[in-house]
Write an enzyme that holds these catalytic residues in place. Structure first.
Site, PDB file in Angstrom:
ATOM      1  N   SER A  26      -3.834 -13.060   7.906  1.00  0.00           N
ATOM      2  CA  SER A  26      -2.735 -12.351   8.561  1.00  0.00           C
ATOM      3  C   SER A  26      -2.630 -12.872   9.989  1.00  0.00           C
ATOM      4  O   SER A  26      -3.408 -13.723  10.417  1.00  0.00           O
ATOM      5  CB  SER A  26      -2.999 -10.843   8.566  1.00  0.00           C
ATOM      6  OG  SER A  26      -4.123 -10.547   9.385  1.00  0.00           O
ATOM      7  N   LYS A  27      -1.663 -12.336  10.733  1.00  0.00           N
ATOM      8  CA  LYS A  27      -1.467 -12.801  12.105  1.00  0.00           C
ATOM      9  C   LYS A  27      -2.687 -12.560  12.981  1.00  0.00           C
ATOM     10  O   LYS A  27      -2.962 -13.316  13.905  1.00  0.00           O
ATOM     11  CB  LYS A  27      -0.233 -12.115  12.713  1.00  0.00           C
ATOM     12  CG  LYS A  27       1.077 -12.632  12.146  1.00  0.00           C
ATOM     13  CD  LYS A  27       2.270 -12.025  12.856  1.00  0.00           C
ATOM     14  CE  LYS A  27       3.573 -12.599  12.297  1.00  0.00           C
ATOM     15  NZ  LYS A  27       4.757 -12.018  12.977  1.00  0.00           N
ATOM     16  N   ARG A  28      -3.441 -11.501  12.673  1.00  0.00           N
ATOM     17  CA  ARG A  28      -4.616 -11.231  13.505  1.00  0.00           C
ATOM     18  C   ARG A  28      -5.702 -12.284  13.315  1.00  0.00           C
ATOM     19  O   ARG A  28      -6.584 -12.426  14.156  1.00  0.00           O
ATOM     20  CB  ARG A  28      -5.165  -9.831  13.223  1.00  0.00           C
ATOM     21  CG  ARG A  28      -5.704  -9.641  11.809  1.00  0.00           C
ATOM     22  CD  ARG A  28      -5.978  -8.165  11.535  1.00  0.00           C
ATOM     23  NE  ARG A  28      -6.300  -7.922  10.151  1.00  0.00           N
ATOM     24  CZ  ARG A  28      -7.527  -7.976   9.656  1.00  0.00           C
ATOM     25  NH1 ARG A  28      -8.542  -8.266  10.440  1.00  0.00           N
ATOM     26  NH2 ARG A  28      -7.753  -7.737   8.377  1.00  0.00           N
TER      27      ARG A  28
END
Length: 484
Positions: free
Chosen positions: A260-262
């Protein structure tokens, strides 16, 4: 190891993205593995666009995908932007080709029209789920007689086309990465190959395209493994030669969760804009699920191609480690020649508050500036922060100012001014700083750190000779004089 068939004909692989979004890490890794395999085997790589998702596909995303691949240095021998003998290379331009094979399957009785509505299918799926049974189409429309089929067509009902699956068969995938994987056709059910809008589904179109375009090896993400038995059934029914399959592992974050973006999941173009080098991203992507023969991880493009083999591609999920990408990027930056790196950094400096000062420098001084910060840059964008000490006069912390105001420090700084030449090039600056403690008759630790604090306000930063040359002797004198 390649099969006998693979050794007898030229290898051809393909990367076939959908232009429904920018190219991300997973897609780029799949493209890269295809590219590496083709180049290692002296084969060809094909790029085609799977744009049958009409609502989400766009020319802008197609262009960005092409630009992302080109930036990474992944080139192709046939397809979009290149041409070839097997076009067109967008699926929406190949509908007549798909229809020929659909008609063939309908005539031979291997496919049939299905008039079930979405609501009916949803109810059927829900009932199977509640019973704990495998969710597969019941085959309700399989046995419609011709008269009933014509009646439904006259009513204006628009059918899908389903492929007829013989139940109770073993469908075996001999995967070059995962080994032998067996599926039971009873768990598949009759599946749709043409939607009610006349657009073929992925599983059908991809088989026709790979056959028509002479693809010998299909290297793609593990998530497509579940599609493979459906595609094998179509290959076999149409009498097509079946390509070799290799399904590469998923990519997970460091916490072993889906990317994910994290975790740093973003588009390839955003990595470019953030100041990552294409060769560093190329190097990093290659190590996501593939391991070179030795311990060396900082590898150039040619070395990766030379070493690449599917036998060294892992079955286990790859782990995306942003810290490792940053480390690799820093290492590749350190390997850049000063002049080349200087040109790469100019766009970032032009958008900084320091560009006017940089622009006034002669080439030799600019190269000293780049050499001064090269080993401190992780991403190209970091250059703006790293050059600050050369152009911004320091704001001293209270404890730093207390130290600089000590009589012995002020005396040392006065001695520096007395010995400081009017001009210095880099070699002269190095020689000057090396001999300064002896000239002042002081230990080195009582000389170097106070000078650094006086010039930058920080105990860390570029080496002192770089500061002297890039700041220039007049600015050095101004900063020191302001303290004593």
């Amino acid at each position: 190891m390649l099969s006998v068939r693979s050794r007898m004909k030229q290898i051809k692989v393909r990367f076939a993205p959908s232009p429904t979004g920018p190219l991300h890490i997973g897609g780029a890794r799949s493209a890269l593995f295809n590219y590496l395999f083709a180049r290692k085997q002296r084969g060809k790589m094909l790029l085609r666009i799977e744009d049958t998702d009409l609502e989400r596909s766009s020319p802008e995303f197609e262009r960005e995908i092409i630009d992302s691949l080109s930036w990474l240095g992944i080139n192709w021998d046939e397809g979009i932007d290149v041409g070839g003998d097997n076009g067109p290379y967008r699926q929406t331009e190949r509908l007549d080709t798909y229809q020929r094979y659909v008609d063939q399957l309908l005539r031979s009785g291997h496919a049939y029209h299905c008039f079930c509505t979405e609501e009916e299918l949803a109810r059927e799926r829900q009932a199977l789920l509640e019973k704990g049974e495998i969710v597969a189409y019941s085959g309700k429309c399989r046995h419609l007689d011709p008269e009933e089929r014509q009646r439904k067509l006259r009513q204006g009902l628009v059918p899908t086309v389903r492929f007829k699956v013989v139940s109770g068969q073993e469908v075996v995938v001999n995967d070059l990465v995962r080994g032998t994987v067996t599926f039971n056709s009873s768990e598949i059910g009759d599946f749709i190959i043409v939607k009610s809008d006349g657009i073929p589904t992925y599983n059908f179109a991809v088989v026709v395209d790979d056959h028509e375009m002479g693809v010998t090896h299909v290297i793609r993400a593990e998530e497509h493994l579940s599609n493979t038995p459906r595609q094998l059934l179509i290959y076999q029914t149409l009498g097509f030669e079946i390509p070799e399959f290799a399904h590469i592992s998923l990519i997970l974050g460091k916490d072993r969760q889906k990317m994910s973006k994290r975790h740093g999941a973003t588009s390839i173009m955003q990595y470019r804009e953030s100041g990552y080098l294409p060769e560093a991203v190329f190097n990093f992507l290659a190590l996501l699920g593939w391991s070179p023969e030795g311990e060396q991880e900082i590898l150039g493009r040619d070395e990766i191609v030379k070493q690449f083999s599917l036998s060294r591609v892992a079955k286990n999920p790859a782990v995306f480690d942003l810290d490792k990408l940053n480390w690799l990027n820093a290492q590749h930056i350190k390997r850049k020649a000063i002049m080349e790196l200087g040109e790469m950094l100019k766009p970032y400096l032009k958008s900084s508050p320091f560009w006017h000062s940089v622009e006034q420098m002669d080439q030799a001084t600019y190269e000293v500036l780049i050499e001064a910060v090269r080993d401190r840059i992780v991403r190209l964008v970091d250059v703006v922060k790293e050059v600050e000490p050369f152009f911004i006069r320091p704001q001293y912390e209270a404890d730093t100012l207390d130290r600089l105001e000590q009589p012995e420090v002020r005396g040392m700084l006065q001695g520096l001014l007395e010995h400081l030449p009017d001009e210095l090039d880099l070699e002269e600056a190095r020689s000057f700083m090396k001999g300064l403690p002896k000239a002042l008759q002081l230990p080195a630790k009582q000389v170097y750190m106070p000078i650094r604090l006086a010039l930058t306000g920080s105990p860390q930063g570029p080496e002192l000779p770089y500061l002297l040359v890039v700041m220039g002797v007049p600015e050095v004198r101004r900063r020191i004089t302001g303290l004593i």
